[in-house]
Design a protein around this motif. Structure first.
Motif, PDB file in Angstrom:
ATOM      1  N   ILE A 215      21.141   5.371 -41.159  1.00 18.70           N
ATOM      2  CA  ILE A 215      22.129   4.563 -40.466  1.00 18.70           C
ATOM      3  C   ILE A 215      22.149   5.028 -39.017  1.00 18.70           C
ATOM      4  N   ALA A 216      22.757   4.241 -38.146  1.00 15.76           N
ATOM      5  CA  ALA A 216      22.659   4.493 -36.706  1.00 15.76           C
ATOM      6  C   ALA A 216      23.170   5.878 -36.319  1.00 15.76           C
ATOM      7  N   SER A 217      24.232   6.319 -36.939  1.00 14.97           N
ATOM      8  CA  SER A 217      24.818   7.609 -36.566  1.00 14.97           C
ATOM      9  C   SER A 217      23.958   8.802 -36.972  1.00 14.97           C
ATOM     10  N   GLN A 218      22.923   8.558 -37.788  1.00 16.45           N
ATOM     11  CA  GLN A 218      22.080   9.650 -38.300  1.00 16.45           C
ATOM     12  C   GLN A 218      20.636   9.578 -37.796  1.00 16.45           C
ATOM     13  N   TYR A 219      20.377   8.761 -36.785  1.00 18.85           N
ATOM     14  CA  TYR A 219      18.992   8.585 -36.339  1.00 18.85           C
ATOM     15  C   TYR A 219      18.335   9.908 -35.933  1.00 18.85           C
ATOM     16  N   VAL A 220      19.012  10.705 -35.145  1.00 20.12           N
ATOM     17  CA  VAL A 220      18.400  11.950 -34.670  1.00 20.12           C
ATOM     18  C   VAL A 220      18.176  12.909 -35.840  1.00 20.12           C
ATOM     19  N   ARG A 221      19.165  13.051 -36.698  1.00 21.81           N
ATOM     20  CA  ARG A 221      19.015  13.955 -37.851  1.00 21.81           C
ATOM     21  C   ARG A 221      17.848  13.520 -38.729  1.00 21.81           C
ATOM     22  N   GLN A 222      17.738  12.229 -38.991  1.00 23.55           N
ATOM     23  CA  GLN A 222      16.652  11.751 -39.845  1.00 23.55           C
ATOM     24  C   GLN A 222      15.300  11.847 -39.146  1.00 23.55           C
ATOM     25  N   ALA A 223      15.301  11.746 -37.832  1.00 22.91           N
ATOM     26  CA  ALA A 223      14.049  11.950 -37.087  1.00 22.91           C
ATOM     27  C   ALA A 223      13.553  13.379 -37.271  1.00 22.91           C
ATOM     28  N   PHE A 224      14.459  14.356 -37.236  1.00 22.65           N
ATOM     29  CA  PHE A 224      14.060  15.748 -37.486  1.00 22.65           C
ATOM     30  C   PHE A 224      13.568  15.927 -38.919  1.00 22.65           C
ATOM     31  N   THR A 225      14.195  15.234 -39.865  1.00 23.43           N
ATOM     32  CA  THR A 225      13.732  15.294 -41.257  1.00 23.43           C
ATOM     33  C   THR A 225      12.306  14.772 -41.370  1.00 23.43           C
ATOM     34  N   LEU A 226      12.034  13.679 -40.683  1.00 21.51           N
ATOM     35  CA  LEU A 226      10.711  13.060 -40.750  1.00 21.51           C
ATOM     36  C   LEU A 226       9.637  13.933 -40.098  1.00 21.51           C
ATOM     37  N   LEU A 227       9.982  14.575 -38.997  1.00 20.30           N
ATOM     38  CA  LEU A 227       8.985  15.309 -38.213  1.00 20.30           C
ATOM     39  C   LEU A 227       8.898  16.795 -38.557  1.00 20.30           C
ATOM     40  N   GLY A 228       9.898  17.291 -39.277  1.00 22.24           N
ATOM     41  CA  GLY A 228       9.978  18.736 -39.445  1.00 22.24           C
ATOM     42  C   GLY A 228       9.231  19.322 -40.625  1.00 22.24           C
ATOM     43  N   GLY A 229       8.522  18.502 -41.390  1.00 24.29           N
ATOM     44  CA  GLY A 229       7.781  19.002 -42.547  1.00 24.29           C
ATOM     45  C   GLY A 229       6.495  19.697 -42.159  1.00 24.29           C
ATOM     46  N   GLY A 230       5.752  20.139 -43.170  1.00 21.14           N
ATOM     47  CA  GLY A 230       4.515  20.861 -42.923  1.00 21.14           C
ATOM     48  C   GLY A 230       3.416  19.981 -42.357  1.00 21.14           C
ATOM     49  N   ASP A 231       3.286  18.753 -42.890  1.00 20.20           N
ATOM     50  CA  ASP A 231       2.251  17.825 -42.411  1.00 20.20           C
ATOM     51  C   ASP A 231       2.872  16.845 -41.416  1.00 20.20           C
ATOM     52  N   ARG A 232       2.858  17.242 -40.161  1.00 20.16           N
ATOM     53  CA  ARG A 232       3.483  16.401 -39.144  1.00 20.16           C
ATOM     54  C   ARG A 232       2.676  15.124 -38.915  1.00 20.16           C
ATOM     55  N   PRO A 233       3.352  13.989 -38.798  1.00 23.86           N
ATOM     56  CA  PRO A 233       2.628  12.737 -38.565  1.00 23.86           C
ATOM     57  C   PRO A 233       2.074  12.676 -37.147  1.00 23.86           C
ATOM     58  N   ASP A 234       0.919  12.043 -37.013  1.00 20.20           N
ATOM     59  CA  ASP A 234       0.395  11.818 -35.664  1.00 20.20           C
ATOM     60  C   ASP A 234       0.835  10.469 -35.107  1.00 20.20           C
ATOM     61  N   ALA A 235       1.490   9.648 -35.961  1.00 20.27           N
ATOM     62  CA  ALA A 235       2.045   8.373 -35.515  1.00 20.27           C
ATOM     63  C   ALA A 235       3.342   8.128 -36.279  1.00 20.27           C
ATOM     64  N   VAL A 236       4.329   7.562 -35.586  1.00 19.79           N
ATOM     65  CA  VAL A 236       5.608   7.219 -36.209  1.00 19.79           C
ATOM     66  C   VAL A 236       5.938   5.767 -35.869  1.00 19.79           C
ATOM     67  N   VAL A 237       6.346   5.019 -36.880  1.00 20.92           N
ATOM     68  CA  VAL A 237       6.734   3.615 -36.709  1.00 20.92           C
ATOM     69  C   VAL A 237       8.215   3.485 -37.040  1.00 20.92           C
ATOM     70  N   THR A 238       8.969   2.795 -36.187  1.00 21.05           N
ATOM     71  CA  THR A 238      10.396   2.597 -36.410  1.00 21.05           C
ATOM     72  C   THR A 238      10.743   1.113 -36.288  1.00 21.05           C
ATOM     73  N   THR A 239      11.912   0.748 -36.821  1.00 17.35           N
ATOM     74  CA  THR A 239      12.297  -0.665 -36.813  1.00 17.35           C
ATOM     75  C   THR A 239      13.314  -1.006 -35.734  1.00 17.35           C
TER      76      THR A 239
END
Length: 305
Positions: A215-239
């Motif tokens: 949800i909008a209020s959690q965008y930054v937190r969820q972005a860290f969740t997406l990027l903070g794992g062991g296999d970092r993505p080289d591309a990110v797609v958002t809506t």
């Protein structure tokens, strides 16, 4: 008791702007509408919507229920709809929900009591068909936008599956090997359609995709969740563009720079930080206003441009 002058002084706008907002003239930006209404509520100034509707005949108002007024999509949609409505002699009644179901329930009741003739909805509800049935019973012409519509209601929006395939193709052309996908909640049909089409495109190329919803209020937190794992993505797609900014902020903090692809409102210039698939929310707002106020035409699904 607070007056229009008090509200104008508190917000720092003209008396005419406050009057236009309180009387739903429609020629004021969504941001100023929110500022004025927030100040009016804080000062104890309450608009009698029913009396206002009775004075106007109850037929020349478009109620607009949005999750927010600051995002590019909702801001563009509302401003163009309000301008088109004003040119046709209609006012707008804006209600913001902040994606809170209880606030949206209250907004529905306010629309009914205001005797608005038309309504445009970007819903945050899991059960909108049930909740919005009273508007139809009250004779309101109702259209949903952007997130999808419940059965029996028309929808104005974009082909999200086509947009997903286009962004997937661009990311693959750029050599993406590990991809992150960030969407709004997929209980909304439009977000679900985007996710399904995007994942299908990536599966055909055996590209792994890590997904998060937010949800909008959690965008930054969820972005860290997406990027903070062991296999970092080289591309990110958002809506949406707000998500793209959150991903860039998180990536900068973590010290790496994935390529970012996003849906975004149509603009003259391209941002340097991410690749955009442009959606014309302003044109869509104009088309919605024209369709809603054309009593001779049935309401049908309205694809965006």
């Amino acid at each position: 008791m607070a007056t229009i002058k008090d509200i104008a002084r508190a917000v720092g706008v003209s008396h005419a702007t406050v009057s236009n907002v309180l009387n739903h003239k429609g020629n004021v930006s969504a941001q100023k509408v929110k500022l004025v209404m927030d100040a009016a509520n804080a000062l104890g100034y309450h608009v009698n919507e029913a009396a206002s509707a009775l004075r106007s005949g109850g037929t020349r108002t478009i109620a607009v229920i949005l999750p927010d007024s600051h995002s590019g999509a909702c801001g563009d949609l509302y401003q163009s709809l309000a301008q088109e409505a004003a040119e046709k002699g209609y006012g707008t009644l804006l209600r913001l929900t902040d994606n809170i179901p209880g606030t949206e329930h209250k907004a529905i009741a306010e629309v009914i009591s205001s005797r608005a003739r038309y309504a445009l909805i970007v819903t945050s509800l899991p059960d909108p068909q049930k909740r919005y049935a009273p508007l139809l019973q009250a004779g309101v012409r109702v259209m949903f936008a952007l997130r999808g519509a419940p059965e029996g209601f028309p929808h104005a929006g974009f082909d999200m599956a086509q947009a997903a395939r286009a962004l997937a193709a661009r990311a693959l052309d750029d050599g993406a090997k590990r991809v992150g996908l960030m969407t709004n909640m997929t209980l909304y049909p439009a977000e679900a359609a985007f996710e399904e089409a995007f994942l299908a495109a990536m599966r055909r190329k055996d590209i792994p995709v890590a997904c998060v919803q937010s949800i909008a209020s959690q965008y930054v937190r969820q972005a860290f969740t997406l990027l903070g794992g062991g296999d970092r993505p080289d591309a990110v797609v958002t809506t949406c563009e707000e998500m793209a900014r959150a991903v860039r902020r998180a990536a900068n903090y973590l010290g790496f720079a994935p390529r970012i692809y996003t849906l975004a409102p149509l603009r003259i210039s391209e941002p340097e930080d991410y690749v955009c698939y442009r959606l014309n929310y302003r044109r869509l707002g104009c088309e919605i206003a024209r369709m809603l106020t054309d009593e001779a035409a049935p309401l049908t699904d309205l694809p965006g441009a």
